[in-house]
Design an enzyme around this catalytic site. Structure first.
Site, PDB file in Angstrom:
ATOM      1  N   LEU A 113       0.855  -1.189   0.000  1.00  0.00           N
ATOM      2  CA  LEU A 113       0.000   0.000   0.000  1.00  0.00           C
ATOM      3  C   LEU A 113       0.889   1.236   0.000  1.00  0.00           C
ATOM      4  O   LEU A 113       1.836   1.330   0.787  1.00  0.00           O
ATOM      5  CB  LEU A 113      -0.903   0.022   1.238  1.00  0.00           C
ATOM      6  N   ASP A 114       0.596   2.189  -0.880  1.00  0.00           N
ATOM      7  CA  ASP A 114       1.346   3.444  -0.905  1.00  0.00           C
ATOM      8  C   ASP A 114       1.159   4.194   0.411  1.00  0.00           C
ATOM      9  O   ASP A 114       0.158   3.986   1.116  1.00  0.00           O
ATOM     10  CB  ASP A 114       0.872   4.324  -2.063  1.00  0.00           C
ATOM     11  N   PRO A 115       2.084   5.098   0.762  1.00  0.00           N
ATOM     12  CA  PRO A 115       1.925   5.888   1.994  1.00  0.00           C
ATOM     13  C   PRO A 115       0.600   6.639   2.064  1.00  0.00           C
ATOM     14  O   PRO A 115       0.024   6.780   3.146  1.00  0.00           O
ATOM     15  CB  PRO A 115       3.109   6.859   1.927  1.00  0.00           C
TER      16      PRO A 115
END
EC number: 5.4.99.25
Length: 327
Positions: free
Chosen positions: A82-84
């Protein structure tokens, strides 16, 4: 005669009856404290598979490191980064079960995506440089629904240049940050479900539920959607709500690996394990199937296919099987 360590002795100049609360003769904490720390607080081997909830503003890797440190986990891995910017479910495994992650990462993933029209981003999401569109075309609900129907038929997608896709051995974002032009090859995707949850015509944003295949970039879908509507768009918020059929109800539970696979289970006994470890085929009377989970009690020991009532292994976890046989 073997050497022994007596934690109750005064070999370190300690006083007091408790082996962990005593002090030295000069009033400093006793060395025994360090034995206590070593035996009770050292990192332990806790084998598990679980779902965690990653918050925003932290990378998946950093979140996992913090979780491992807090829970004294020696080895951990995750599937489906998951991206930040994003929050939501993260599939995590520890110790030997990390070997299963590449097989568990085949499940569909469900997201709630918030998309802003009339703007575009260098990264396709809120983390990049955001620019407004000159004379933006106003999006209507009818046009949006039509575009979503067309987008749901997509079978190919070009990943964002700001991504971890490998180019000549390096992540694409390595080149993008240097301003270098790179061309990423389209990848195969499948959009299983699309639901328009909300559309705000005044603010020109919407919330969409997407169920997609492994490897699909939601921020690329947002960018593609904007272009389909003859404007631009970027992903302003994202939450992963499900992995396969697993949702928030399963958070922080230690799960049996075999319950996570959408595959037929082949249950083996000790004799079967020994034969498979020797590279031999075994008879198994069942329908032909290309991929099955091989189970010994509660352990996943490999994967195999059944052809004409014969079990043929595709992948065996040899060390795990040896450990079972030798216990």
């Amino acid at each position: 005669m073997a050497d022994t360590l007596d934690l109750g002795s005064s070999a370190f100049g300690c006083k007091g009856s408790s082996p962990f609360l005593r002090t030295t003769m000069i009033g400093q904490p006793c060395v025994d404290f360090f034995f206590f720390f070593f035996f009770f607080f050292k990192k332990k081997k806790k084998k598990m598979i679980t779902f965690l909830y990653k918050p925003k503003k932290i990378s998946s890797a950093k979140f996992l490191r913090q979780w491992s440190k807090t829970n004294l986990i020696k080895k951990a891995g995750h599937a489906g980064t998951l991206d930040p910017l994003a929050s939501g479910l993260l599939l995590v495994a520890t110790e030997d079960d990390t070997k299963l992650l590449q097989y568990l990462d085949q499940k569909t993933k469900t997201y709630l995506a918030k998309i802003q029209f009339g703007f575009w981003s260098t990264t396709y999401d809120a983390e990049g440089q955001i620019y407004g569109v000159e004379q933006p075309i106003k999006v209507t609900k009818d046009n949006l629904e039509q575009a979503l129907n067309r987008l749901s038929e997509s079978q190919k997608q070009v990943p964002p240049v700001f991504s971890s896709k490998k180019v000549s051995g390096k992540s694409a974002y390595h080149y993008a940050r240097q301003g270098k032009q790179i061309e990423l090859k389209p990848i195969s995707i499948k959009i299983s479900k699309t639901i328009l949850i909300n559309f705000d015509e005044k603010l020109q944003n919407c919330v969409i539920m997407w169920q997609v295949s492994r490897g699909c970039y939601i921020r690329s879908l947002a960018d593609d959607l904007g272009k389909m509507l003859k404007t631009r768009a970027y992903l302003s918020d994202l939450e992963r709500t499900k992995i396969g059929n697993f949702d928030k109800k399963f958070l922080n539970q230690s799960l049996k690996p075999q319950d996570l696979f959408d595959l037929q289970q082949v249950k083996l006994d000790l004799e079967n394990l020994e034969l498979l470890l020797q590279g031999k085929k075994i008879n198994y009377f069942a329908k032909n199937s290309e991929l099955n989970t091989l189970i010994f009690k509660d352990e996943v020991v490999g994967f195999g296919k059944i052809i004409n009532n014969v079990l043929i292994t595709k992948k065996l976890f040899g060390n795990r099987i040896k450990k079972i046989i030798n216990t």
